[in-house]
Design an enzyme around this catalytic site. Structure first.
Site, mmCIF file in Angstrom:
data_model
loop_
_atom_site.group_PDB
_atom_site.id
_atom_site.type_symbol
_atom_site.label_atom_id
_atom_site.label_comp_id
_atom_site.label_asym_id
_atom_site.label_seq_id
_atom_site.Cartn_x
_atom_site.Cartn_y
_atom_site.Cartn_z
ATOM 1 N N GLY A 55 -7.386 -19.150 3.892
ATOM 2 C CA GLY A 55 -8.144 -19.994 2.702
ATOM 3 C C GLY A 55 -6.485 -19.685 2.048
ATOM 4 O O GLY A 55 -6.163 -20.143 1.396
ATOM 5 N N LYS B 35 4.092 -26.597 15.594
ATOM 6 C CA LYS B 35 3.926 -25.469 16.375
ATOM 7 C C LYS B 35 5.354 -25.937 17.116
ATOM 8 O O LYS B 35 5.242 -27.175 17.685
ATOM 9 C CB LYS B 35 2.811 -24.456 16.691
ATOM 10 C CG LYS B 35 2.598 -24.225 15.887
ATOM 11 C CD LYS B 35 2.181 -24.034 14.115
ATOM 12 C CE LYS B 35 0.914 -23.918 13.712
ATOM 13 N NZ LYS B 35 1.730 -22.968 12.272
#
Length: 366
Positions: free
Chosen positions: A223, A306
């Site tokens: 989160g 990424k």
């Protein structure tokens, strides 16, 4: 002045050099990049004497991915006398900058430069006073005038120059100074907070990051990114098979959906924001982001790509080109920005804002 210094993340000098060479060349500002591995900066040396100033004027800084900051400089000042470093620096800047609005005495973001940074902080005050006396700086700071940069690469060794206030990073060394919130579930929260500072003008936060907006966080566990949205009083659908931090669930603003972020489809049509920090191949993430934007499932998105070990600039460029092509094909007008943030590692962060008008940048579309 024919040299431009670009600050970057140490280890990404080659990517920064490849990018500035490519984008400067497309504007017919030709030159070559001087690269030193893990130095944290690149010097792009233009072939024409005045092309450094032309480059920082004509190429939007916001279009650069791997540069944190840039400024045009003259020749390297070496062997500054310890008893008077100020006079040679003032002499280099006189006639180059007039009435600059701010002084930044900086170093590269490396471990080796940490001791040098302590000197820079102490040196800034007397240097600022001398530059004001010489007319290089205004008597008060103003964001409307050029920023004067003094960039130390070693003790007694620096470049001097300037950046343009409307086309640079507003942050010292190009790094927003953020503090990790003690109640955040993970340090990744700083990535999204930095992205908001970098991509969204502060005077537009109240409108574009408004209370009561609906947002989706794909791959949300535990989160860290959801935390930033909750902090701005948004209602968040957090999508992940992994568990969310109980502190976020206790706010009552988070709906946890135990689903795969790649398969989830929103069931409401008023989602303002979608954010995504899933560990997956960049092409797969880009395709998903294109789907969300083409279908109008969100108004704005921030997501991470990424990076592979090699050809990282090429990989990012390819994915951004694919995203732009998908938007063009479906008649979606959008603004795309990408940046390797300070809190990013082997990744870049992308922001896309879908515009409803045919012409981007209108005030009523902000």
């Amino acid at each position: 002045m024919n040299k431009v210094v670009l600050l970057c993340r140490p280890g990404f000098e080659k990517e920064c050099a490849a990018e500035i060479t490519d984008k400067a060349g497309k504007r017919e500002i030709f030159g070559f990049a001087r690269v030193k591995e893990n130095a944290g900066y690149v010097i792009y040396e233009c072939y024409q004497p005045e092309d450094g100033e032309k480059l920082i004027s004509e190429l939007p800084f916001s279009s650069l991915i791997f540069a944190r900051q840039w400024f045009v400089v003259g020749e390297l000042l070496q062997h500054l006398p310890p008893e008077d470093r100020i006079t040679p620096i003032v002499g280099m800047l006189q006639g180059v900058v007039e009435k600059g609005g701010e002084l930044r005495v900086e170093v590269a973001d490396t471990n080796e430069s940490k001791e040098l940074m302590k000197f820079c902080r102490k040196f800034t005050v007397p240097l600022r006073a001398a530059l004001r006396d010489a007319g290089v700086l205004t008597n008060y700071e103003t964001p409307k005038r050029p920023v004067v940069h003094v960039f130390f690469i070693a003790p007694g060794c620096c470049y001097t120059g300037y950046s343009l206030a409307h086309n640079n990073s507003p942050f010292y060394m190009g790094i927003p100074r953020l503090k990790f919130p003690s109640d955040a579930p993970s340090r990744s929260t700083l990535k999204l907070e930095e992205a908001l500072h970098v991509f969204i003008p502060e005077d537009e936060w109240d409108e574009r990051l408004a209370n009561g907006m609906y947002a989706v966080d794909l791959g949300a566990c535990p989160g860290g990114w959801t935390y930033q949205l909750v902090k701005r009083n948004m209602w968040v659908y957090s999508v992940d098979n992994g568990p969310m931090a109980q502190s976020l669930m206790d706010t009552g603003q988070v709906t946890w959906l135990r689903e795969d972020g790649f398969r989830y489809r929103p069931n409401r049509n008023n989602i303002s924001w979608m954010v995504c920090d899933m560990v997956e191949k960049p092409a797969k993430v880009t395709a998903l982001m294109a789907q969300w934007l083409v279908n109008g499932w969100c108004r704005e998105t921030i997501f991470n790509l990424k990076l592979p070990m090699k050809k990282r600039y090429e990989e990012v460029s390819h994915n951004l080109a694919y995203l732009q092509a998908q938007l063009d094909e479906h008649g979606v007008n959008a603004q795309i920005q990408a940046r390797q943030l300070y809190h990013d590692r082997e990744e870049v962060t992308v922001h896309v804002r879908r515009l409803w008008a045919a012409v981007g940048g209108r005030r009523d579309e902000r």
